[in-house]
Design a protein around this motif. Sequence first.
Motif, PDB file in Angstrom:
ATOM      1  N   GLN B 244     -33.073  26.705  31.532  1.00  0.00           N
ATOM      2  CA  GLN B 244     -32.281  27.111  32.773  1.00  0.00           C
ATOM      3  C   GLN B 244     -32.384  25.986  33.886  1.00  0.00           C
ATOM      4  N   PRO B 252     -28.434  32.961  26.000  1.00  0.00           N
ATOM      5  CA  PRO B 252     -28.498  33.740  27.483  1.00  0.00           C
ATOM      6  C   PRO B 252     -27.684  33.342  28.156  1.00  0.00           C
ATOM      7  N   MET B 255     -23.971  34.360  26.946  1.00  0.00           N
ATOM      8  CA  MET B 255     -23.781  35.760  26.641  1.00  0.00           C
ATOM      9  C   MET B 255     -24.599  36.813  27.385  1.00  0.00           C
ATOM     10  N   GLY B 256     -25.485  36.053  28.147  1.00  0.00           N
ATOM     11  CA  GLY B 256     -26.293  37.051  28.868  1.00  0.00           C
ATOM     12  C   GLY B 256     -27.595  37.691  27.979  1.00  0.00           C
ATOM     13  N   LEU B 257     -28.562  37.983  28.793  1.00  0.00           N
ATOM     14  CA  LEU B 257     -29.735  38.170  28.275  1.00  0.00           C
ATOM     15  C   LEU B 257     -29.920  39.699  27.282  1.00  0.00           C
ATOM     16  N   GLU B 259     -27.119  41.028  25.644  1.00  0.00           N
ATOM     17  CA  GLU B 259     -26.260  40.743  24.508  1.00  0.00           C
ATOM     18  C   GLU B 259     -27.207  39.723  23.875  1.00  0.00           C
ATOM     19  N   SER B 260     -27.835  38.588  24.076  1.00  0.00           N
ATOM     20  CA  SER B 260     -28.767  37.942  23.289  1.00  0.00           C
ATOM     21  C   SER B 260     -29.888  38.536  22.538  1.00  0.00           C
TER      22      SER B 260
END
Lengths: 297, 297
Positions: B244, B252, B255-257, B259-260
């Motif tokens: 990051q 992540p 698509m975000g944590l 959804e990952s």
Amino acid sequence: MDLKGYLKERCVLVDNALEKLLPGENDLPSSIHRAMRYSVFAGGKRVRPVLMLAACEAVGGVLEDALPAACAMEMIHTYSLIHDDLPAMDDDDFRRGRPTNHKVFGEAIAILAGDALLTEAFIALGAPEYVARVGAERLVPATREIAFCAGSRGMVGGQVVDMESEGKSDIDLATVQYIHTHKTGALIKASVKSGAILGGADDAALAAMTKFGETIGLAFQIADDILDIEGTTEQIGKDAGSDQARGKATYPAVMGLAESKRRARELVEIALDALSAFGEEAEPLREIARYIVARES
Amino acid sequence: MDLKGYLKERCVLVDNALEKLLPGENDLPSSIHRAMRYSVFAGGKRVRPVLMLAACEAVGGVLEDALPAACAMEMIHTYSLIHDDLPAMDDDDFRRGRPTNHKVFGEAIAILAGDALLTEAFIALGAPEYVARVGAERLVPATREIAFCAGSRGMVGGQVVDMESEGKSDIDLATVQYIHTHKTGALIKASVKSGAILGGADDAALAAMTKFGETIGLAFQIADDILDIEGTTEQIGKDAGSDQARGKATYPAVMGLAESKRRARELVEIALDALSAFGEEAEPLREIARYIVARES
């Protein structure tokens, strides 16, 4: 024979084969493929591929038996030039009169382009249609020979000792010989030897070719050292005298210019002797060997 | 099954084989061989070799059919880590809690150690006794698969796009997927696939293994991305959150944590489905696939 015409024709042959084997500039990611092609098609004389093809034919093989391997050899040679030119290594801005790979594409891509060319060589050597043509019983030992001579006990080892010797004042002949037989000699020997394997050489022919390859590999590098002193910048594609300026371990630095010339001529004689059992079919190899020392004058 | 014990035992097996295959520290030039060994024996978990051995056994082969190739794969993986860590690339000072190769041996030797490890992989893959054991009809295609997946259309290509995407704010899912399936996924797929080839897989088994390898390759990298966010520094061997901080293209991030995590679990299910035609002999592969996502929690 017309050596110049022969070399030119073989160069075109190798270039066309490389063109087909390498990923295209539009293949993704295009930056790496542009960088790989930039250095592969930078006007190299294709000495190693030409030797491999000639060795293959000298033992009775046909061109196509060795052509993909000859291209693989040129990919390996090119990768080594890209990495040698990097700032952390020789830090060269120009090669064959053009900006070096990292000057054009940046250091990261240059490192990766070298990595990818080395890898691509083994992709070419394992192509299903190539295996089908020459048979695994020739291809596997030829590939192994190429890999061994390119690795840490071959070319890379020579580069390591070359770097570690730079600027030292007390380099002895044994060290210079180690550097030359490994850094340049190993790939030249592997070119001749793997060409002979791919052409179907029997044990006697392979032994003769190995001797020839080892000897001209060393002669080639001594001639290069001499050329660095006596050649024009145009002839050698970089500044004349750059080895000396850098404190490089060279033959002339250790045994003088006259003795180096004598040694180079002697090595060519030994190389020619190794081919004495061959007839007309080895004439290109003989001419190339003679040409190696003729370059210096 | 006792996965931990299994992984540990396999690790020792691979380490012992690597010990025998790699040039010794006293082989000249010793600096390069020390550098190669420093990174190979830096406590890696041997995920790729273990997968290759397991795939070989799952299709009916025995360990020895795949062991040298598994070592070759680890050499390629290690070379890629050494080069990725270079100042011109990710510029990392630590890897698995130890100073990176160039921090210990200098940049030039680190570049050459990477080059030599990549080359050594193909020396190992062409060893005469290995060819004699598994036969060229398995070894040549397995070698080609490994080379292709390591090259510019595989792992190196993934690294190129990863670098070119770094710090960009508008990376889409397709790009992240390209990076993951190439940079990490390609070698994992090649490990499973070449293990199956070396073990003598028929067409159906090879297709199933290819599907399995592709799917867990992607799952593995998504799990790694998640671990970078949720893991402790000790767990991941480098600073948590470093992807990051660097603006790396990760799952992540796109698509975000949550959804990952869902996607990683889904991929493991798909991978397990691919093995449905196999029995007990594929249990280690199944356990490894499950372990991949379990790491995150």
